[in-house]
Design a protein around this motif. Structure first.
Motif, short mmCIF file in Angstrom:
data_model
loop_
_atom_site.label_atom_id
_atom_site.label_comp_id
_atom_site.label_asym_id
_atom_site.label_seq_id
_atom_site.Cartn_x
_atom_site.Cartn_y
_atom_site.Cartn_z
N CYS A 191 0.80 -1.22 0.00
CA CYS A 191 0.00 0.00 0.00
C CYS A 191 0.83 1.28 0.00
N MET A 192 2.14 1.14 -0.08
CA MET A 192 3.00 2.32 -0.17
C MET A 192 2.88 2.99 -1.54
N SER A 193 2.38 2.25 -2.51
CA SER A 193 2.13 2.83 -3.83
C SER A 193 0.92 2.13 -4.44
N ASP A 194 0.32 2.78 -5.41
CA ASP A 194 -0.83 2.18 -6.08
C ASP A 194 -0.32 1.17 -7.10
N TRP A 242 -1.43 -2.80 -9.33
CA TRP A 242 -2.43 -3.82 -9.64
C TRP A 242 -2.57 -4.80 -8.49
N ARG A 243 -1.49 -4.99 -7.70
CA ARG A 243 -1.55 -5.94 -6.58
C ARG A 243 -2.49 -5.43 -5.48
N VAL A 244 -2.41 -4.13 -5.18
CA VAL A 244 -3.31 -3.54 -4.19
C VAL A 244 -4.76 -3.67 -4.68
N ALA A 245 -4.98 -3.32 -5.95
CA ALA A 245 -6.32 -3.42 -6.51
C ALA A 245 -6.84 -4.85 -6.43
N TYR A 246 -6.00 -5.81 -6.75
CA TYR A 246 -6.41 -7.22 -6.72
C TYR A 246 -6.78 -7.65 -5.31
N HIS A 262 -10.47 -9.73 -2.24
CA HIS A 262 -10.43 -10.31 -0.89
C HIS A 262 -11.03 -9.39 0.17
N VAL A 263 -10.49 -8.18 0.30
CA VAL A 263 -10.91 -7.32 1.41
C VAL A 263 -12.34 -6.82 1.24
#
Length: 141
Positions: free
Chosen positions: A55-58, A60-64, A69-70
């Motif tokens: 989450c330190m940067s935007d 595709w992994r954060v979006a996924y 999941h969340v």
């Protein structure tokens, strides 16, 4: 023993917990979720560490992670147990949600600091239970 991804463990626990707590009073259900998440965070601190790093940067992994999941877990809990969800994070209030996640998980991610600063391991069963009770009391006052 079969190794499972920490997120899979969290989702399995979430599904079984929603089923078990469906008929419990909202405050007790919220308390149960808090304590379960504290215990989960103690046993799998790498998930919180991963989320902090990602989450330190935007990306595709954060979006996924959020989209697959969340958010679905939050949506499911809100739909199935709206009163308990409201006690945990209000009406999708970012402040309350991150108080819940941070209070529940951070100390386990900072295990080495806790050891050096206070001379105690946050990963002992006694510490975990004390922390779970404290977080529940703090969030549900």
């Amino acid at each position: 023993m079969i190794w499972r991804y920490p997120v899979a463990v969290l989702i399995e626990d979430f599904v079984s917990r929603v089923t078990a707590l469906a008929d419990v009073a909202p405050e007790e259900a919220a308390r149960g979720f808090i304590k379960a998440f504290v215990r989960y965070s103690a046993h799998f601190p790498q998930l919180n560490r991963l989320m902090m790093q990602e989450c330190m940067s935007d990306s595709w992994r954060v979006a996924y992670i959020v989209d697959n999941h969340v958010r679905p877990m939050l949506d499911d809990l809100t739909a199935l147990m709206p009163e308990a969800a409201k006690l945990l994070w209000g009406s999708r209030d970012a402040h309350r949600y991150y108080l819940y996640v941070g209070a529940s998980a951070f100390v386990f991610s900072a295990e080495q600091e806790c050891l050096r600063l206070f001379g105690v391991s946050p990963r002992t069963e006694d510490f975990i239970e004390q922390h779970a009770n404290l977080v529940a009391e703090m969030l549900l006052r």
